[in-house]
Design an enzyme around this catalytic site. Structure first.
Site, PDB file in Angstrom:
ATOM      1  N   ASP A 248       0.877  -1.156   0.000  1.00  0.00           N
ATOM      2  CA  ASP A 248       0.000   0.000   0.000  1.00  0.00           C
ATOM      3  C   ASP A 248       0.925   1.218   0.000  1.00  0.00           C
ATOM      4  OD1 ASP A 248      -2.072   1.788   0.052  1.00  0.00           O
ATOM      5  OD2 ASP A 248      -3.184   0.771   1.616  1.00  0.00           O
TER       6      ASP A 248
HETATM    7  C1  BGC Z   1      -4.901   3.204  -0.182  1.00  0.00           C
HETATM    8  C2  BGC Z   1      -4.870   2.187  -1.299  1.00  0.00           C
HETATM    9  C3  BGC Z   1      -4.658   2.858  -2.622  1.00  0.00           C
HETATM   10  C4  BGC Z   1      -3.414   3.724  -2.569  1.00  0.00           C
HETATM   11  C5  BGC Z   1      -3.151   4.489  -3.855  1.00  0.00           C
HETATM   12  C6  BGC Z   1      -3.719   4.139  -0.235  1.00  0.00           C
HETATM   13  O1  BGC Z   1      -3.885   5.164   0.668  1.00  0.00           O
HETATM   14  O2  BGC Z   1      -4.994   2.569   1.062  1.00  0.00           O
HETATM   15  O3  BGC Z   1      -6.058   1.458  -1.302  1.00  0.00           O
HETATM   16  O4  BGC Z   1      -4.582   1.913  -3.634  1.00  0.00           O
HETATM   17  O5  BGC Z   1      -3.535   4.674  -1.517  1.00  0.00           O
HETATM   18  O6  BGC Z   1      -4.074   5.503  -4.034  1.00  0.00           O
END
Ligand code: BGC
Length: 765
Positions: A248
């Site tokens: 993540d």
């Molecule tokens: C989220 C993810 C996401 C990523 C990119 C993170 O804050 O938890 O689900 O894919 O950001 O936007």
């Protein structure tokens, strides 16, 4: 692989600004031009192409689960995949059990709090992005979604692995004196992990998910993205996952531990503007050169990243990224105000319109995911009434514009006026088109020659100031909503904006009050028994055709064929364990530790285990405009004539785990009849009750292990067929570390909800 230099391999596993035709996507891998490798563009998210223009806003995961309709789920996946592909996005971030935050790419602050849930806590800010708290239903939805999306040649990233159940402290925080307070740790016992939280990921792996996104949070005190237990042992060995684990965004906190733990790709990586430190890139190269990370491991990482690219033929004819991607992301969406240095870096160009005819499917799915909870004396469908009140702040177009991505802390309750067809954060999507309930219903009533009287302000309604309303309408339609977003957990489970009082006072005015809720899943309904509330529809977050979908259901052009993919409790005390909140003045870095002591007993499993407790509306429940009956006897055919307790290991292992786990061991059938006055869809469900005495403590009373959606004409009878796989009858034996079908009697139960059970039989080993 043999043509790659070591630093190219590192480049394959570290996000960057990109190069060549690839503009910075939310996540970007640079091209390797000498080998014609285009790099990768990644974008959120599960409900449409996030941070883009001229795209569709699809129904959210929870709406999808509420359809209990494999075909619709698959078709949504296909349509989603088509839009990502046409925009030139190689990887769709998300199925599923959650999603993310808008401004991280340019945000100069380090990490923000936020998560990715099954729905252990209905208050979790991201529950609406996933497919709800039942692993079987979520697993089916994962399978259909991954298969549909990848059929278009787009990679899926299933997330957030694992136990990322609350937004609060999903990331570590730093105190003024520099002490790091670590992110929440989900401490989940092995059996609960396998039977509940891991289950839908196994479906995703079996369906071929290209990647899995490890969560921000910790698992058993170790950051998920560094946990060799969940990444290497469980995901890659036990489930034989051949793809890559992507972090993540900002979830990587060091180099060697994370690479050796099983993380294959760091995102956003080497993008300083993102405000996250980068731990792969040069640091990974140095670690490999210093033998702190083995060269084999780096090879393995790079191979895992390359495999789905070639498997899905992304090296051939993959569309180039829409040139509007940069402008929409950096100029329009985030704005010069937040990032003055970006002003002028991108010129506005028209976005490629990728919506095709997807609105049709969105409209259909939005209606199919609407659950009719109450319908006194056939209030719905509406017939020839002509005088309507349209009440509630969930009716008109939003007054704040049509992109709901602001950070949670700026809008804890969302916006006041406007329909809510999707939640906030990285799982949100910018609207190019939105049909509000106001627009659709007004058009419908006009065509019927009727009139509507409007009152949007919930405070006025709650206060009973109905002075503008004359005559008293025949039907009052009250539209209420609940906001949920990445970055924060919901403050409570109520509908917002004075909703409870608004229902009471509308019902006092209007003996025919129909309440429509738009929300992220569980919302409390203390007013459900009010006798003037004649009908209730839970319409979830259905996407951009929100107004048309609900109008179709209200007037019965389409039946409300959804069923609850969760239970609605009477009050919050029965809505799962509370969100963990540690006092802000804690100085203990490990204070955010949560033992999942309830094991598998969430949602209907909790109600089953506590016989004194009754939900308001149970899992699997939903009315129809017709009636159904089920024969009391279930027919079971054991495929091999009998059941073996143990997995046949000689069948080997493949993505998804031991091959034999996926063997069809029994087929159960039962007849269902439409006994009502019109055509409609029944959702017969099959539950399995494993013996308590031959399994370890913690076995749920029953678990969902099959469902059909059967369309039946008036008077028609059809057979529901449930195929049970070996894993459907097994429990996870923690000593043996394998799935076992328990000795003794297994009860099979079928019915129309987790409480409305009409037929049963037993089988035994
Ligand atoms: C989220 C993810 C996401 C990523 C990119 C993170 O804050 O938890 O689900 O894919 O950001 O936007």
């Amino acid at each position: 692989m043999s043509q790659l230099t070591m630093s190219e391999k590192v480049g394959l596993v570290t996000g960057s600004y990109g190069s060549g035709p690839i503009l910075p996507c939310v996540g970007t891998l640079a091209a390797i031009e000498r080998l014609n490798y285009t790099g990768l563009c990644m974008s959120d998210g599960p409900n449409g192409v996030n941070r883009q223009d001229s795209v569709s806003v699809f129904a959210s995961g929870i709406t999808v689960a509420a359809t209990w309709d494999r075909r619709l789920i698959y078709e949504r996946g296909l349509a989603l995949g088509e839009e990502f592909r046409m925009k030139g996005v190689h990887v769709l971030l998300g199925y599923v059990n959650d999603s993310a935050l808008h401004s991280q790419i340019l945000d100069s602050q380090p990490c923000r709090p936020s998560t990715g849930p099954m729905g252990r806590h209905p208050r979790g800010g991201r529950g609406w992005e996933g497919f709800g708290p039942d692993p079987y239903l979520a697993g089916v939805a994962m399978n259909e979604s991954v298969t549909g999306i990848e059929a278009t040649g787009v990679q899926t990233s299933s997330k957030h692995y694992i136990g990322n159940e609350q937004e609060t402290q999903r990331n570590p925080s730093t105190k003024d004196d520099g002490t790091v307070i670590e992110a929440i740790s989900a401490n989940i016992d092995d059996r609960t992990l396998h039977e509940l939280y891991l289950w839908p990921f196994a479906n995703a792996v079996r369906a071929g998910t290209a990647s899995v996104m490890c969560a921000y949070s910790r698992f058993d005190q170790t950051y998920s993205c560094a946990s060799s237990e969940i990444l290497s042992t469980i995901l890659k060995e036990e489930l034989a996952f051949p793809g890559y684990v992507v972090s993540d965004f900002g979830a990587t906190h060091s180099t060697v531990d994370f690479a050796e733990g099983g993380l294959d790709m760091e995102m956003p990586g080497n993008v300083t503007a993102a405000g996250f430190p980068c731990y792969f890139g040069d640091k990974l190269l140095e670690a490999v050169q210093a033998n702190k990370v083995s060269e084999e491991r780096l090879e393995d990482m790079a191979r895992r990243v390359m495999t789905p690219y070639f498997r899905l033929h992304q090296d051939k004819d993959f569309p180039e990224i829409d040139p509007a991607t940069g402008p929409v992301l950096f100029v329009t969406q985030l704005g010069h105000v937040q990032v003055p240095s970006m002003a002028g870096m991108f010129t506005e160009v028209p976005a490629l319109d990728v919506r095709a005819d997807h609105a049709r499917g969105i409209r259909e799915l939005g209606a199919a995911g609407t659950v009719l909870l109450k319908n006194v004396n056939g209030t719905l469908p509406l017939t020839n009434q002509t005088s309507f009140a349209l009440f509630g702040n969930g009716l008109p177009d939003p007054t704040v514009g049509s992109a709901y991505v602001p950070a949670a802390e700026d809008v804890p309750e969302g916006f006041e006026f406007g329909t809510l067809d999707i939640g906030g954060g990285s799982g949100s999507v910018r609207h190019t088109n939105l049909v509000s309930p106001l627009e659709a219903i007004r058009t419908k009533v006009k065509a019927l020659g009727g009139r509507v009287q409007l009152l949007f302000d919930n405070n006025e309604i709650a206060a009973g100031r109905f002075t503008t309303i004359y005559p008293t309408p025949q039907v009052c339609l009250l539209f209420l909503k609940a906001w949920a977003t990445e970055g924060a957990d919901r403050p409570d489970l109520n509908l917002q904006w004075n909703a409870t009082k608004a229902v009471e006072s509308t019902a006092a005015l209007c003996p025919n009050t129909i309440v429509v809720t738009h929300g992220p899943g569980v919302v409390l309904m203390p007013w459900a028994d009010n006798e003037n509330v004649t009908a209730i529809l839970a319409a979830h977050y259905p996407g951009e055709e929100i107004g048309n979908s609900i109008t179709d259901v209200l007037w019965g052009t389409v039946e409300p064929s959804g069923r609850l993919p969760y239970s609605i409790p009477k009050d919050e005390a029965d809505a799962g364990p509370p969100i963990l909140v540690v006092p802000e003045n804690t100085t203990d870095p490990g204070a955010w530790t949560e033992d999942f002591v309830e094991g598998q007993m969430i949602d209907y499993r909790y109600f089953d285990a506590n016989s004194g407790k009754e939900p308001l509306y149970e899992f699997g429940y939903g009315l129809s405009y017709t009636e159904f009956d089920m024969e009391p006897g279930l027919n079971v055919q054991l495929m091999g004539g009998s059941l073996n307790q143990r997995v046949n290991k000689s069948m080997g292992i493949a993505p998804g785990g031991m091959v034999d786990l996926w063997t069809n061991v029994a087929v159960v059938t039962v007849n269902v009849t439409n006994t009502g006055g019109r055509a409609g869809s029944a959702v017969p469900q099959l539950y399995v009750s494993l013996p308590q005495d031959t399994t370890s403590p913690g076995t749920p009373v029953k678990v969902l292990r099959g469902f059909n959606k059967l369309h039946l004409r008036k008077g028609e009878t059809k057979q529901a067929t449930f195929e049970l796989l070996r894993r459907d009858l097994s429990y996870w034996d923690v000593q043996e570390k394998e799935w076992v079908i328990p000795r003794g009697q297994i009860t099979l139960l079928s019915g129309f909800s987790s409480k409305d059970l009409r037929a049963n039989t037993t089988i035994s080993v």
